[in-house]
Design a protein around this motif. Structure first.
Motif, PDB file in Angstrom:
ATOM      1  N   GLY A  83       0.970  -1.212   0.019  1.00  0.00           N
ATOM      2  CA  GLY A  83      -0.010  -0.040  -0.132  1.00  0.00           C
ATOM      3  C   GLY A  83       0.936   1.172  -0.201  1.00  0.00           C
ATOM      4  N   ARG A  84       0.427   2.506   0.460  1.00  0.00           N
ATOM      5  CA  ARG A  84       0.910   3.602   0.398  1.00  0.00           C
ATOM      6  C   ARG A  84       0.927   4.134   1.693  1.00  0.00           C
ATOM      7  N   TRP A  85       2.187   4.800   2.116  1.00  0.00           N
ATOM      8  CA  TRP A  85       2.496   5.280   3.466  1.00  0.00           C
ATOM      9  C   TRP A  85       3.266   6.561   3.130  1.00  0.00           C
ATOM     10  N   THR A  86       2.911   7.503   4.248  1.00  0.00           N
ATOM     11  CA  THR A  86       3.548   8.838   4.408  1.00  0.00           C
ATOM     12  C   THR A  86       4.883   8.507   5.362  1.00  0.00           C
ATOM     13  N   VAL A  87       5.849   9.131   4.905  1.00  0.00           N
ATOM     14  CA  VAL A  87       7.087   9.059   5.586  1.00  0.00           C
ATOM     15  C   VAL A  87       7.542  10.257   6.008  1.00  0.00           C
ATOM     16  N   HIS A  88       7.687  10.406   7.203  1.00  0.00           N
ATOM     17  CA  HIS A  88       8.627  11.663   7.933  1.00  0.00           C
ATOM     18  C   HIS A  88      10.050  11.022   8.729  1.00  0.00           C
ATOM     19  N   ARG A  89      11.093  11.627   8.285  1.00  0.00           N
ATOM     20  CA  ARG A  89      12.618  10.915   8.484  1.00  0.00           C
ATOM     21  C   ARG A  89      13.286  12.262   9.137  1.00  0.00           C
ATOM     22  N   VAL A  90      13.714  12.024  10.213  1.00  0.00           N
ATOM     23  CA  VAL A  90      14.664  12.971  10.929  1.00  0.00           C
ATOM     24  C   VAL A  90      16.210  12.311  10.646  1.00  0.00           C
ATOM     25  N   LEU A  91      16.835  13.214  10.059  1.00  0.00           N
ATOM     26  CA  LEU A  91      18.373  12.742   9.895  1.00  0.00           C
ATOM     27  C   LEU A  91      19.249  13.567  10.691  1.00  0.00           C
ATOM     28  N   ARG A  92      20.301  12.847  11.472  1.00  0.00           N
ATOM     29  CA  ARG A  92      21.141  13.795  12.262  1.00  0.00           C
ATOM     30  C   ARG A  92      22.659  13.325  11.801  1.00  0.00           C
ATOM     31  N   ASP A  93      23.536  14.209  11.620  1.00  0.00           N
ATOM     32  CA  ASP A  93      24.878  14.111  11.621  1.00  0.00           C
ATOM     33  C   ASP A  93      25.539  14.215  12.834  1.00  0.00           C
ATOM     34  N   LEU A  94      25.773  13.082  13.691  1.00  0.00           N
ATOM     35  CA  LEU A  94      26.144  13.297  15.059  1.00  0.00           C
ATOM     36  C   LEU A  94      27.631  13.862  15.185  1.00  0.00           C
ATOM     37  N   ALA A  95      28.515  14.084  14.020  1.00  0.00           N
ATOM     38  CA  ALA A  95      29.764  14.520  14.093  1.00  0.00           C
ATOM     39  C   ALA A  95      29.720  15.785  13.925  1.00  0.00           C
ATOM     40  N   THR A  96      28.924  16.424  13.222  1.00  0.00           N
ATOM     41  CA  THR A  96      28.685  17.828  12.935  1.00  0.00           C
ATOM     42  C   THR A  96      27.572  18.560  13.574  1.00  0.00           C
ATOM     43  N   GLY A  97      26.444  17.880  14.081  1.00  0.00           N
ATOM     44  CA  GLY A  97      25.391  18.358  14.626  1.00  0.00           C
ATOM     45  C   GLY A  97      24.347  18.740  13.722  1.00  0.00           C
ATOM     46  N   GLN A  98      24.596  18.815  12.372  1.00  0.00           N
ATOM     47  CA  GLN A  98      23.551  19.055  11.372  1.00  0.00           C
ATOM     48  C   GLN A  98      22.523  18.176  11.274  1.00  0.00           C
ATOM     49  N   GLU A  99      21.267  18.506  10.764  1.00  0.00           N
ATOM     50  CA  GLU A  99      20.028  17.989  10.908  1.00  0.00           C
ATOM     51  C   GLU A  99      19.282  18.346   9.880  1.00  0.00           C
ATOM     52  N   GLY A 100      18.513  17.302   9.165  1.00  0.00           N
ATOM     53  CA  GLY A 100      17.824  17.435   8.027  1.00  0.00           C
ATOM     54  C   GLY A 100      16.049  16.653   8.269  1.00  0.00           C
ATOM     55  N   VAL A 132       5.609   3.777  -1.383  1.00  0.00           N
ATOM     56  CA  VAL A 132       4.586   2.749  -1.950  1.00  0.00           C
ATOM     57  C   VAL A 132       5.431   1.429  -1.915  1.00  0.00           C
ATOM     58  N   PHE A 133       4.483   0.338  -1.466  1.00  0.00           N
ATOM     59  CA  PHE A 133       5.029  -1.035  -1.776  1.00  0.00           C
ATOM     60  C   PHE A 133       3.988  -1.637  -2.421  1.00  0.00           C
ATOM     61  N   ARG A 134       4.473  -2.051  -3.448  1.00  0.00           N
ATOM     62  CA  ARG A 134       3.550  -2.741  -4.757  1.00  0.00           C
ATOM     63  C   ARG A 134       4.065  -3.985  -5.313  1.00  0.00           C
ATOM     64  N   PRO A 135       3.337  -4.894  -5.720  1.00  0.00           N
ATOM     65  CA  PRO A 135       4.063  -6.060  -6.399  1.00  0.00           C
ATOM     66  C   PRO A 135       4.851  -5.586  -7.742  1.00  0.00           C
ATOM     67  N   ALA A 136       6.045  -6.162  -7.953  1.00  0.00           N
ATOM     68  CA  ALA A 136       6.659  -5.865  -8.930  1.00  0.00           C
ATOM     69  C   ALA A 136       5.759  -6.558 -10.339  1.00  0.00           C
ATOM     70  N   ALA A 137       6.326  -5.997 -11.389  1.00  0.00           N
ATOM     71  CA  ALA A 137       5.649  -6.590 -12.765  1.00  0.00           C
ATOM     72  C   ALA A 137       5.758  -8.129 -12.745  1.00  0.00           C
ATOM     73  N   ASP A 138       6.925  -8.601 -12.443  1.00  0.00           N
ATOM     74  CA  ASP A 138       6.924 -10.249 -12.596  1.00  0.00           C
ATOM     75  C   ASP A 138       6.277 -10.862 -11.274  1.00  0.00           C
ATOM     76  N   ALA A 139       5.649  -9.996 -10.246  1.00  0.00           N
ATOM     77  CA  ALA A 139       5.253 -10.759  -9.213  1.00  0.00           C
ATOM     78  C   ALA A 139       6.133 -11.654  -8.184  1.00  0.00           C
ATOM     79  N   THR A 140       7.445 -11.324  -8.470  1.00  0.00           N
ATOM     80  CA  THR A 140       8.478 -12.268  -7.585  1.00  0.00           C
ATOM     81  C   THR A 140       8.833 -11.650  -6.381  1.00  0.00           C
ATOM     82  N   HIS A 141       8.327 -10.275  -6.255  1.00  0.00           N
ATOM     83  CA  HIS A 141       8.914  -9.410  -4.807  1.00  0.00           C
ATOM     84  C   HIS A 141       8.062  -8.320  -5.002  1.00  0.00           C
ATOM     85  N   LEU A 142       8.051  -7.401  -4.046  1.00  0.00           N
ATOM     86  CA  LEU A 142       7.359  -6.275  -3.762  1.00  0.00           C
ATOM     87  C   LEU A 142       8.631  -5.212  -4.153  1.00  0.00           C
ATOM     88  N   LEU A 143       7.973  -4.064  -4.584  1.00  0.00           N
ATOM     89  CA  LEU A 143       8.988  -2.744  -4.837  1.00  0.00           C
ATOM     90  C   LEU A 143       8.574  -1.852  -3.655  1.00  0.00           C
TER      91      LEU A 143
END
Length: 139
Positions: free
Chosen positions: A6-23, A30-41
């Motif tokens: 299905g479809r999910w919203t994503v909120h991610r916080v990234l921190r560089d602990l060496a510099t203190g920078q944050e983003g 989106v998790f969906r079956p691949a065209a060949d149905a062998t896996h999820l994308l």
């Protein structure tokens, strides 16, 4: 695998602990079956804000399900990333990347929310990423 489809919203916080920078990353996964149905994308797309500048960011992963309900997660080019087992609602894993190490923790909060934390340590990186995935639709 069915839980993730299905479809999910994503909120991610990234921190560089060496510099203190944050983003932050805000977008969708989106998790969906691949065209060949062998896996999820697993396709993420959104905006990454770092040092006050926002740009487009995303990634694609492949999830190959096993009969026991676990999965092998691979990068888009097919290289192995990590195993995944959400049957108990909690999973820890490790991925070596050169001389750095990625330690991941997956936690299922409910049918509509799960969280992922990556702690990266090594000579090239000292980082922390915390992501919250919330279901945007029902499969």
């Amino acid at each position: 695998m069915a839980h993730l489809t299905g479809r999910w919203t994503v909120h991610r916080v990234l921190r560089d602990l060496a510099t203190g920078q944050e983003g932050t990353f805000r977008g969708t996964a989106v998790f969906r079956p691949a065209a060949d149905a062998t896996h999820l994308l697993h396709v993420e797309d959104g905006g990454l804000t770092w040092n006050g500048v926002t740009g487009r960011a995303g990634r694609t992963l492949l999830l190959y399900g096993r009969p026991d309900g676990t999965a092998d997660v691979r990068f888009a080019d097919g290289r192995p990333f990590h195993p995944l087992d959400l049957r108990t609602g909690h999973w820890t894993t490790r991925h070596p990347c050169g001389r750095d190490r990625y330690d991941g923790t997956f936690t299922v909060v409910s049918a509509d929310e799960w969280r992922l934390t990556w702690r990266t340590t090594g000579p090239a990186k000292d980082q922390l990423q915390h992501s919250v995935y919330r279901r945007a639709d029902r499969p």
